[in-house]
Motif scaffolding. Structure first.
Motif, mmCIF file in Angstrom:
data_model
loop_
_atom_site.group_PDB
_atom_site.id
_atom_site.type_symbol
_atom_site.label_atom_id
_atom_site.label_comp_id
_atom_site.label_asym_id
_atom_site.label_seq_id
_atom_site.Cartn_x
_atom_site.Cartn_y
_atom_site.Cartn_z
ATOM 1 N N LEU A 31 0.825 -1.203 0.000
ATOM 2 C CA LEU A 31 0.000 0.000 0.000
ATOM 3 C C LEU A 31 0.865 1.262 0.000
ATOM 4 O O LEU A 31 0.659 2.166 -0.807
ATOM 5 C CB LEU A 31 -0.934 0.008 1.215
ATOM 6 N N ALA A 32 1.832 1.305 0.899
ATOM 7 C CA ALA A 32 2.682 2.497 1.008
ATOM 8 C C ALA A 32 3.453 2.750 -0.280
ATOM 9 O O ALA A 32 3.523 3.880 -0.756
ATOM 10 C CB ALA A 32 3.634 2.347 2.187
ATOM 11 N N SER A 33 4.002 1.692 -0.870
ATOM 12 C CA SER A 33 4.819 1.878 -2.076
ATOM 13 C C SER A 33 3.979 2.133 -3.329
ATOM 14 O O SER A 33 4.456 2.724 -4.283
ATOM 15 C CB SER A 33 5.740 0.682 -2.299
ATOM 16 N N THR A 34 2.721 1.713 -3.326
ATOM 17 C CA THR A 34 1.860 1.937 -4.475
ATOM 18 C C THR A 34 1.191 3.311 -4.404
ATOM 19 O O THR A 34 1.123 4.027 -5.401
ATOM 20 C CB THR A 34 0.779 0.840 -4.575
ATOM 21 N N ILE A 35 0.710 3.670 -3.229
ATOM 22 C CA ILE A 35 0.051 4.970 -3.072
ATOM 23 C C ILE A 35 1.062 6.095 -3.210
ATOM 24 O O ILE A 35 0.804 7.100 -3.859
ATOM 25 C CB ILE A 35 -0.682 5.053 -1.718
ATOM 26 N N LEU A 36 2.215 5.927 -2.573
ATOM 27 C CA LEU A 36 3.289 6.929 -2.618
ATOM 28 C C LEU A 36 4.507 6.265 -3.251
ATOM 29 O O LEU A 36 5.360 5.721 -2.549
ATOM 30 C CB LEU A 36 3.610 7.430 -1.213
ATOM 31 N N PRO A 37 4.626 6.298 -4.578
ATOM 32 C CA PRO A 37 5.628 5.497 -5.267
ATOM 33 C C PRO A 37 7.084 5.914 -5.062
ATOM 34 O O PRO A 37 7.965 5.071 -5.145
ATOM 35 C CB PRO A 37 5.247 5.607 -6.737
ATOM 36 N N ASP A 38 7.360 7.172 -4.790
ATOM 37 C CA ASP A 38 8.770 7.536 -4.628
ATOM 38 C C ASP A 38 9.094 7.891 -3.174
ATOM 39 O O ASP A 38 8.231 8.254 -2.391
ATOM 40 C CB ASP A 38 9.194 8.658 -5.580
ATOM 41 N N GLU A 39 10.347 7.772 -2.858
ATOM 42 C CA GLU A 39 10.829 7.969 -1.495
ATOM 43 C C GLU A 39 10.561 9.386 -0.991
ATOM 44 O O GLU A 39 10.246 9.591 0.175
ATOM 45 C CB GLU A 39 12.334 7.659 -1.433
ATOM 46 N N ALA A 40 10.663 10.374 -1.864
ATOM 47 C CA ALA A 40 10.419 11.761 -1.458
ATOM 48 C C ALA A 40 8.969 11.956 -1.018
ATOM 49 O O ALA A 40 8.706 12.624 -0.010
ATOM 50 C CB ALA A 40 10.752 12.710 -2.603
ATOM 51 N N ALA A 41 8.032 11.372 -1.739
ATOM 52 C CA ALA A 41 6.622 11.477 -1.361
ATOM 53 C C ALA A 41 6.373 10.811 -0.017
ATOM 54 O O ALA A 41 5.630 11.333 0.821
ATOM 55 C CB ALA A 41 5.736 10.851 -2.437
ATOM 56 N N ARG A 42 6.999 9.669 0.212
ATOM 57 C CA ARG A 42 6.840 8.975 1.495
ATOM 58 C C ARG A 42 7.431 9.784 2.637
ATOM 59 O O ARG A 42 6.901 9.777 3.744
ATOM 60 C CB ARG A 42 7.465 7.584 1.445
ATOM 61 N N ALA A 43 8.510 10.496 2.387
ATOM 62 C CA ALA A 43 9.140 11.290 3.438
ATOM 63 C C ALA A 43 8.206 12.391 3.940
ATOM 64 O O ALA A 43 8.243 12.745 5.118
ATOM 65 C CB ALA A 43 10.444 11.894 2.930
ATOM 66 N N PHE A 44 7.352 12.915 3.053
ATOM 67 C CA PHE A 44 6.481 14.023 3.429
ATOM 68 C C PHE A 44 5.031 13.630 3.677
ATOM 69 O O PHE A 44 4.316 14.344 4.368
ATOM 70 C CB PHE A 44 6.517 15.106 2.347
ATOM 71 N N SER A 45 4.576 12.524 3.117
ATOM 72 C CA SER A 45 3.147 12.195 3.174
ATOM 73 C C SER A 45 2.844 10.826 3.767
ATOM 74 O O SER A 45 1.746 10.308 3.583
ATOM 75 C CB SER A 45 2.540 12.290 1.763
ATOM 76 N N GLN A 46 3.797 10.231 4.448
ATOM 77 C CA GLN A 46 3.550 8.937 5.101
ATOM 78 C C GLN A 46 3.923 9.047 6.570
ATOM 79 O O GLN A 46 4.989 9.541 6.909
ATOM 80 C CB GLN A 46 4.370 7.835 4.441
ATOM 81 N N TYR A 47 3.018 8.591 7.411
ATOM 82 C CA TYR A 47 3.257 8.586 8.851
ATOM 83 C C TYR A 47 3.084 7.162 9.358
ATOM 84 O O TYR A 47 2.092 6.502 9.041
ATOM 85 C CB TYR A 47 2.258 9.495 9.572
#
Length: 111
Positions: free
Chosen positions: A48-64
């Motif tokens: 889910l995390a890697s599909t919804i937010l595909p790049d590392e930069a997006a995960r750094a700002f939009s994943q908790y």
């Protein structure tokens, strides 16, 4: 100790169905993953995390990622209500949610 009425093949079928939906980018607003087999839960969280937010930069700002023993339900609701920093989605993962204090407050968000 009581035996679970859920069979392993049913768990595998549900896992495969959810995996297919996620890969097709058909996301539900909320996923509640639980069960005795931690592999399926961890695998689906990662997918889910890697599909919804595909790049590392997006995960750094939009994943908790928070742990139930460390937060209250009100804090989780506040995280969920925030606007995503980048992109159109935000991912909030609550691990070990059974330890979440005042868990009934999650209903404020899920309604």
């Amino acid at each position: 100790m009581a035996k679970s009425s859920v069979r392993f093949k049913d768990t595998v079928a549900a896992y495969e169905r959810l995996t297919g939906e996620v890969k097709a980018r058909k996301f539900a607003p909320i996923y509640l993953l639980m069960g005795e087999e931690a592999y399926f839960i961890d695998s689906l969280c990662d997918l889910l995390a890697s599909t919804i937010l595909p790049d590392e930069a997006a995960r750094a700002f939009s994943q908790y990622v928070v742990y139930g023993r460390d937060v209250e339900a009100g804090q989780v609701v506040n995280l969920c209500r925030q606007m995503p920093m980048t992109g159109s989605h935000q991912v909030v993962i609550v691990k070990e949610a059974q330890q979440l204090l005042k868990i009934e407050k999650l209903s404020y968000y899920t309604e």
